[in-house]
Design a protein around this motif. Structure first.
Motif, PDB file in Angstrom:
ATOM      1  N   PHE A 210       0.831  -1.204   0.000  1.00 10.66           N
ATOM      2  CA  PHE A 210       0.000   0.000   0.000  1.00 10.66           C
ATOM      3  C   PHE A 210       0.868   1.257   0.000  1.00 10.66           C
ATOM      4  N   GLN A 211       1.911   1.270   0.820  1.00  7.15           N
ATOM      5  CA  GLN A 211       2.772   2.446   0.902  1.00  7.15           C
ATOM      6  C   GLN A 211       3.491   2.707  -0.415  1.00  7.15           C
ATOM      7  N   LYS A 212       3.865   1.643  -1.107  1.00  9.33           N
ATOM      8  CA  LYS A 212       4.536   1.814  -2.403  1.00  9.33           C
ATOM      9  C   LYS A 212       3.584   2.453  -3.418  1.00  9.33           C
ATOM     10  N   ILE A 213       2.357   1.935  -3.475  1.00  9.48           N
ATOM     11  CA  ILE A 213       1.371   2.499  -4.404  1.00  9.48           C
ATOM     12  C   ILE A 213       1.076   3.952  -4.047  1.00  9.48           C
ATOM     13  N   ARG A 214       0.942   4.199  -2.764  1.00  8.35           N
ATOM     14  CA  ARG A 214       0.639   5.559  -2.293  1.00  8.35           C
ATOM     15  C   ARG A 214       1.748   6.535  -2.711  1.00  8.35           C
ATOM     16  N   ASN A 215       2.996   6.101  -2.554  1.00  8.58           N
ATOM     17  CA  ASN A 215       4.124   6.951  -2.944  1.00  8.58           C
ATOM     18  C   ASN A 215       4.177   7.166  -4.453  1.00  8.58           C
ATOM     19  N   ASP A 216       3.867   6.102  -5.209  1.00  4.90           N
ATOM     20  CA  ASP A 216       3.866   6.204  -6.675  1.00  4.90           C
ATOM     21  C   ASP A 216       2.799   7.191  -7.168  1.00  4.90           C
ATOM     22  N   LEU A 217       1.692   7.286  -6.411  1.00  2.00           N
ATOM     23  CA  LEU A 217       0.570   8.142  -6.821  1.00  2.00           C
ATOM     24  C   LEU A 217       0.637   9.543  -6.223  1.00  2.00           C
ATOM     25  N   ARG A 218       1.698   9.837  -5.497  1.00  2.00           N
ATOM     26  CA  ARG A 218       1.760  11.091  -4.747  1.00  2.00           C
ATOM     27  C   ARG A 218       1.520  12.316  -5.636  1.00  2.00           C
ATOM     28  N   SER A 219       2.017  12.288  -6.878  1.00  2.00           N
ATOM     29  CA  SER A 219       1.856  13.445  -7.770  1.00  2.00           C
ATOM     30  C   SER A 219       0.496  13.461  -8.465  1.00  2.00           C
ATOM     31  N   ASP A 220      -0.217  12.337  -8.418  1.00  2.81           N
ATOM     32  CA  ASP A 220      -1.502  12.243  -9.122  1.00  2.81           C
ATOM     33  C   ASP A 220      -2.713  12.317  -8.201  1.00  2.81           C
ATOM     34  N   ALA A 221      -2.560  11.834  -6.967  1.00  2.00           N
ATOM     35  CA  ALA A 221      -3.730  11.757  -6.090  1.00  2.00           C
ATOM     36  C   ALA A 221      -3.325  11.727  -4.624  1.00  2.00           C
ATOM     37  N   HIS A 222      -4.281  12.084  -3.763  1.00  2.00           N
ATOM     38  CA  HIS A 222      -4.074  11.993  -2.311  1.00  2.00           C
ATOM     39  C   HIS A 222      -4.984  10.892  -1.776  1.00  2.00           C
ATOM     40  N   ILE A 223      -4.425   9.995  -0.950  1.00  2.00           N
ATOM     41  CA  ILE A 223      -5.185   8.857  -0.443  1.00  2.00           C
ATOM     42  C   ILE A 223      -5.248   8.932   1.081  1.00  2.00           C
ATOM     43  N   LYS A 224      -6.445   8.782   1.592  1.00  2.00           N
ATOM     44  CA  LYS A 224      -6.652   8.819   3.037  1.00  2.00           C
ATOM     45  C   LYS A 224      -7.411   7.579   3.473  1.00  2.00           C
ATOM     46  N   VAL A 225      -6.771   6.725   4.309  1.00  2.00           N
ATOM     47  CA  VAL A 225      -7.421   5.525   4.834  1.00  2.00           C
ATOM     48  C   VAL A 225      -8.190   5.911   6.092  1.00  2.00           C
ATOM     49  N   MET A 226      -9.435   5.446   6.159  1.00  2.00           N
ATOM     50  CA  MET A 226     -10.260   5.757   7.322  1.00  2.00           C
ATOM     51  C   MET A 226     -11.374   4.736   7.444  1.00  2.00           C
TER      52      MET A 226
END
Length: 316
Positions: A38-54
């Motif tokens: 999950f952290q790898k995908i989140r880092n890869d998408l940092r310039s395209d999207a913001h992800i918040k788990v809740m």
């Protein structure tokens, strides 16, 4: 009735503001993702999207609190292990980006096999020991060659659609076989009052063109069947009419400048056939004549032999 915890209220307010200020808000499933993945995908998408788990219930509340038109309906997609994704990309673009980030991973047990999982015959890196028993117990034909465990023949360990058990998952991991595809699954996305679901966003240009082509040819076939004239069928109708007219002319022996060559070829073929039959009949007659001549010669020879025999008796 007890008041909700302050941190929950603050989190929902924060998420609601984020939804209100973002052109596109989406719900993504994180089920089955390990933290590292999950952290790898989140880092890869940092310039395209913001992800918040809740928590799903808090995300549902945030959607319902938003002032955007119809976005409250997004709450029905916020169930289970989910996260909020906000982006400036279009729903289709972010869907394609997420799909491109999907990777293969080891099974942990409990997953559904996406395809048949085949174990190929090969030499493993395992020395003789307990692993050979593990392989044999799982139905994998194994033996020992040159000090290493060898899988002797191909075996289908798990069929498509079956659950990958924990024991089989451990074997697959040891063999470095990655049967599971992991990534963020986009469940729905909101933009300008419209909610786009996964099945809509998964449509490709190629599939649209294929469907349009299929529909066009289907409609054209129906038009041909009911003799419905449109620009797309005129050429076929003219071609069909021409062929039928030619066939009728040949049947009725109607000769014109367009089919005279066909009649000439037909006449030449018929003449050839008649010539072959005539020659065959002549050959048969010649054969019969020769047979008759041989019969006559045979009779004459026999008559001469009888006469000679009679004279021999007189002067013997």
């Amino acid at each position: 009735m007890s008041e909700p915890a302050k941190w929950k209220v603050e989190l929902v307010d924060s998420i609601t503001n984020e939804i209100n200020n973002s052109p596109v808000a989406a719900v993504v499933s994180i089920k089955g993702l390990r933290n590292k993945e999950f952290q790898k995908i989140r880092n890869d998408l940092r310039s395209d999207a913001h992800i918040k788990v809740m928590r799903a219930r808090l995300l549902q509340r945030a959607f319902k609190n938003s002032n955007k038109k119809s976005i409250g309906n997004m709450a029905e997609f916020a169930n289970g292990q989910v996260a909020l994704l906000t982006t400036k990309e279009t729903p289709k673009s972010i869907y394609d980006i997420l799909e491109s980030k999907r990777t293969k991973a080891a099974a942990r047990g409990g997953e559904i096999a996406e395809d048949d999982i085949i174990i190929e015959p090969k030499e493993t890196n395992f020395p003789p020991g307990p692993m050979i028993t593990v392989f044999q117990k799982a139905g994998i034909p194994a033996g020992i060659e040159k000090g290493k465990i060898v899988i002797k023949s191909e075996v289908k360990l798990v069929k498509k659609g079956e659950v990958i058990t924990k024991d089989k998952a451990q074997i697959l991991e040891k063999l470095e076989i990655l049967p599971v595809t992991v990534g963020l699954d986009l469940l729905s996305a909101y933009e300008d009052g419209i909610i786009f679901t996964r099945d809509v966003l998964s449509i490709t240009v190629e599939s649209i063109m294929a469907d349009l082509s299929k529909a066009f040819f289907g409609a054209k076939n129906i038009a041909m069947e009911i003799k419905y004239l449109v620009p797309e069928t005129v050429k076929e109708f003219i071609s069909k009419a021409y062929l039928e007219a030619q066939e009728l002319a040949l049947t009725t022996n109607f000769v014109d400048e367009k089919n005279i060559e066909i009649f000439i070829r037909k006449a030449a073929i018929n003449a050839g056939a008649i010539n072959a039959l005539t020659n065959k009949d002549l050959n048969n007659e010649n054969i019969e004549d020769k047979k008759e001549e041989k019969k006559e010669e045979s009779k004459e020879e026999k008559s001469e032999d009888d006469a000679a025999s009679g004279l021999g008796a007189l002067f013997g």
